[in-house]
Write a protein that holds these residues in place. Structure first.
Motif, PDB file in Angstrom:
ATOM      1  N   LYS A 106       0.837  -1.194   0.000  1.00 49.13           N
ATOM      2  CA  LYS A 106       0.000   0.000   0.000  1.00 49.13           C
ATOM      3  C   LYS A 106       0.876   1.250   0.000  1.00 49.13           C
ATOM      4  O   LYS A 106       1.921   1.284   0.637  1.00 49.13           O
ATOM      5  N   SER A 164       1.221   2.520  12.032  1.00 52.13           N
ATOM      6  CA  SER A 164       0.143   1.699  12.589  1.00 52.13           C
ATOM      7  C   SER A 164      -0.328   0.599  11.654  1.00 52.13           C
ATOM      8  O   SER A 164      -1.107  -0.266  12.064  1.00 52.13           O
ATOM      9  N   ALA A 165       0.114   0.625  10.413  1.00 51.56           N
ATOM     10  CA  ALA A 165      -0.331  -0.370   9.445  1.00 51.56           C
ATOM     11  C   ALA A 165       0.113  -1.772   9.853  1.00 51.56           C
ATOM     12  O   ALA A 165       1.235  -1.960  10.342  1.00 51.56           O
ATOM     13  N   ASP A 166      -0.765  -2.745   9.679  1.00 53.20           N
ATOM     14  CA  ASP A 166      -0.441  -4.126  10.049  1.00 53.20           C
ATOM     15  C   ASP A 166       0.644  -4.706   9.139  1.00 53.20           C
ATOM     16  O   ASP A 166       1.464  -5.515   9.577  1.00 53.20           O
ATOM     17  N   GLU A 187      -0.146   6.791  10.326  1.00 56.64           N
ATOM     18  CA  GLU A 187      -0.831   5.730   9.583  1.00 56.64           C
ATOM     19  C   GLU A 187       0.164   4.649   9.132  1.00 56.64           C
ATOM     20  O   GLU A 187      -0.115   3.448   9.210  1.00 56.64           O
ATOM     21  N   ALA A 188       1.324   5.104   8.646  1.00 61.09           N
ATOM     22  CA  ALA A 188       2.339   4.155   8.172  1.00 61.09           C
ATOM     23  C   ALA A 188       2.855   3.295   9.318  1.00 61.09           C
ATOM     24  O   ALA A 188       3.070   2.083   9.153  1.00 61.09           O
ATOM     25  N   VAL A 248       4.169  -0.761   4.486  1.00 61.45           N
ATOM     26  CA  VAL A 248       3.663   0.126   3.446  1.00 61.45           C
ATOM     27  C   VAL A 248       4.812   0.933   2.865  1.00 61.45           C
ATOM     28  O   VAL A 248       5.922   0.958   3.408  1.00 61.45           O
TER      29      VAL A 248
END
Length: 269
Positions: free
Chosen positions: A55, A107-109, A104-105, A112
């Protein structure tokens, strides 16, 4: 899915660029990309994400951007509004914490690709303010007394148009690559990505005219790759005979964006 970057269906990368991307990924360091406008700096991040099946998160930097914006924002105004109107859950501070693009980056599972686009637009303190977070891959939210740690270290690609010099401390932490403007052979390959069925003579004549124009003395804003693509679209839409391009530059305003440059062209064509 590929584990190494080797270009993509929509992005023609030089060998040096592919190697630099892969080294930055292997070393887990931010990749700082410079190059004149139109050399594909911003598109590189999308190409890397596509090629590696990851992503893409884009953080577009503006002159007013602060490093804090990329971490999180505490919406104190909304919380005050909710408290005045007796809305439920106002005591839950987490409701009013919104993660920024860096947050966000982190916290991404899954891993990314994070693009920090045009970092030199912000003030000089911006890169330095990011050093801790980019080094440690974590940041602290005092309002909730929580530390956000990267679940997977993102692939960080940073672009700069060299409008400002970046701090040495920041540069030391990056892998650097300057994207040279494509040679004619590479540019032809780029055009084939955009136009699969172009007439061969049109490709040759338009490329010859384009590079001649870039070398023309007195041109202040040299046309870029994106302007070449737009120009060829204009030539096709206008049904221009390739032979005409040998004598003149049709639709020159698609390539040149300054009055002075157009006047310089008129003096020689």
């Amino acid at each position: 899915m590929d584990t190494k970057f080797s270009g993509s269906a929509n992005y023609v990368a030089s060998r040096d660029l592919m190697e630099t991307v892969n080294i930055a990924v292997a070393l887990q360091k931010p990749l700082l990309i410079k190059g004149e406008p139109g050399t594909g700096k911003t598109m590189l991040a999308q190409a890397v994400a596509d090629a590696l099946g990851k992503k893409l998160i884009i953080w577009n930097v503006k002159s007013t951007t602060k490093a804090q914006d990329g971490l999180y924002v505490y919406d104190v105004v909304q919380r005050l509004y909710d408290s005045q109107f007796g809305n439920a859950g106002v005591d839950d501070v987490k409701k009013y914490i919104k993660l920024g693009k860096l947050g966000e980056a982190f916290s991404a599972d899954e891993q990314v690709v994070l693009l920090i686009d045009e970092i030199d637009k912000a003030d000089l303190e911006f890169p330095n303010d990011l050093l801790w977070e980019l080094d440690r891959m974590e940041f602290y939210i005092p309002e909730t007394k929580e530390t956000v740690q990267a679940r997977q270290r993102p692939i960080v690609i940073i672009t700069s148009n060299a409008e400002k010099e970046l701090p040495d401390a920041f540069l030391r932490r990056c892998v650097f690559h300057y994207i040279e403007f494509p040679e004619q052979e590479q540019m032809e390959a780029i055009l084939r990505v955009h136009f699969g069925d172009l007439e061969e003579k049109l490709v040759k004549q338009s490329l010859a005219a384009f590079y001649w124009l870039r070398e023309l003395r007195g041109i202040e804003k040299k046309p870029s790759t994106s302007e070449l693509v737009d120009w060829i679209r204009a030539l096709v839409a206008g049904g221009v005979d390739p032979a005409r391009i040998e004598k003149e530059i049709p639709f020159a305003g698609v390539l040149l964006k300054k009055d002075k440059d157009l006047q310089t062209l008129r003096k020689v064509k």
